[in-house]
Design an enzyme around this catalytic site. Sequence first.
Site, short mmCIF file in Angstrom:
data_model
loop_
_atom_site.label_atom_id
_atom_site.label_comp_id
_atom_site.label_asym_id
_atom_site.label_seq_id
_atom_site.Cartn_x
_atom_site.Cartn_y
_atom_site.Cartn_z
N HIS A 59 0.87 -1.17 0.00
CA HIS A 59 0.00 0.00 0.00
C HIS A 59 0.91 1.22 0.00
CE1 HIS A 59 -3.19 -2.74 1.97
NE2 HIS A 59 -3.46 -2.60 0.68
N GLU A 62 1.78 3.62 3.07
CA GLU A 62 2.23 3.04 4.34
C GLU A 62 3.76 3.06 4.34
OE1 GLU A 62 0.23 -0.73 4.72
OE2 GLU A 62 -1.75 0.20 4.54
N HIS A 153 3.33 -3.60 6.85
CA HIS A 153 2.32 -2.58 6.58
C HIS A 153 2.24 -1.64 7.80
CE1 HIS A 153 0.13 -4.44 3.04
NE2 HIS A 153 0.92 -5.43 3.42
N GLU A 217 1.62 -5.40 10.91
CA GLU A 217 1.18 -4.00 10.99
C GLU A 217 2.04 -3.26 11.99
OE1 GLU A 217 -1.20 -2.66 9.12
OE2 GLU A 217 -1.92 -4.51 8.17
#
Length: 333
Positions: A59, A62, A153, A217
């Site tokens: 993404h 990010e 991410h 994450e």
Amino acid sequence: MDHISFIQNTLDLSVSVKEKSWLLTDGTLVIYHSRGVVEFVPSLDFTSNRAVVLSSGVHGNETSPIELLDTIIEDIQSGKLSLTQPCLFIYGHPAATHQHTRFIDTNLNRLFSGYQTPDDSVVEVALANRLMESVDRFFTKHDAQEKWHLDLHCAIRSSQHYTFAIHPYNRHYKRSDPLLRFLSQSKIEACLFSEAPASTFSWYSAEHHGAHAATVELGKVAKMGENDLTLLADFEKELRHFISHDSHTDNEKVISSVIEYQVTRSIMKHSEQFEFHFPSDLANFTQFNENELLAEDEGVKYRAQRGGESVVFPNAKVENGHRACLLVQKIEN
């Protein structure tokens, strides 16, 4: 790339990228495969039973994982960090990063179910094909006993766990103890266990190559250059240790500190009528009691199941047919 940073080289879209290779002073072979894809192979003095893929920027907005991996790449090139296993670094979607957006046409991390016929109207399809091919080639070349893929991410919202990982379902193993050991040692706070096939990058490597894989994450989205990487210091320290030490030394038993969750289901968005019944800035892992109304779509109401559920990745703005959120329950050990 041997004179400027990996980020700078990858983001300079005005310059075409051709495959090239060179040796570092410690004998490490560097192979710059394509834009955003670089491989490091330690000299023949090293023998390892592990091959590692580290990806970021799937993404485009990010950016903290991109910057984190860039510092590692720079230290490998300068000789400050010596690898003990082959590593493939992937910077996934530089065109989206250029535009300060998550994606251009569609969510890249929903396109790794397998190779697709390129679509000129969707730039991410050809990109997903190229990234899967890079991973396939790397794991075929380095047929190690342990294959790894950490897809890094960061969340678009605040979270009750600043760091957490998603352990994808795959046909090779239900629970990767080596992965959980790494997550614990790197101070990742929580891990979500999925029970259904996915189309994410980490799922692809787990399913098709038996890799110990996770979507990790790391904090919250910020602009390039505005990330506080000190908040990820524990993770970075362990990651550096992981790729620079003999894998045989990592087999000691560790009491895990990771809080575990089971993914109970996904809520999919089917129409533009979809809406959540909670604030748009709700933090990840917010708990809802049994029968509380979570969302509604074309008259269908979604309520928290028995025992209550916590919401992760809520996003009402996703495309129709895509996941609007995950629902999880804590696993009581």
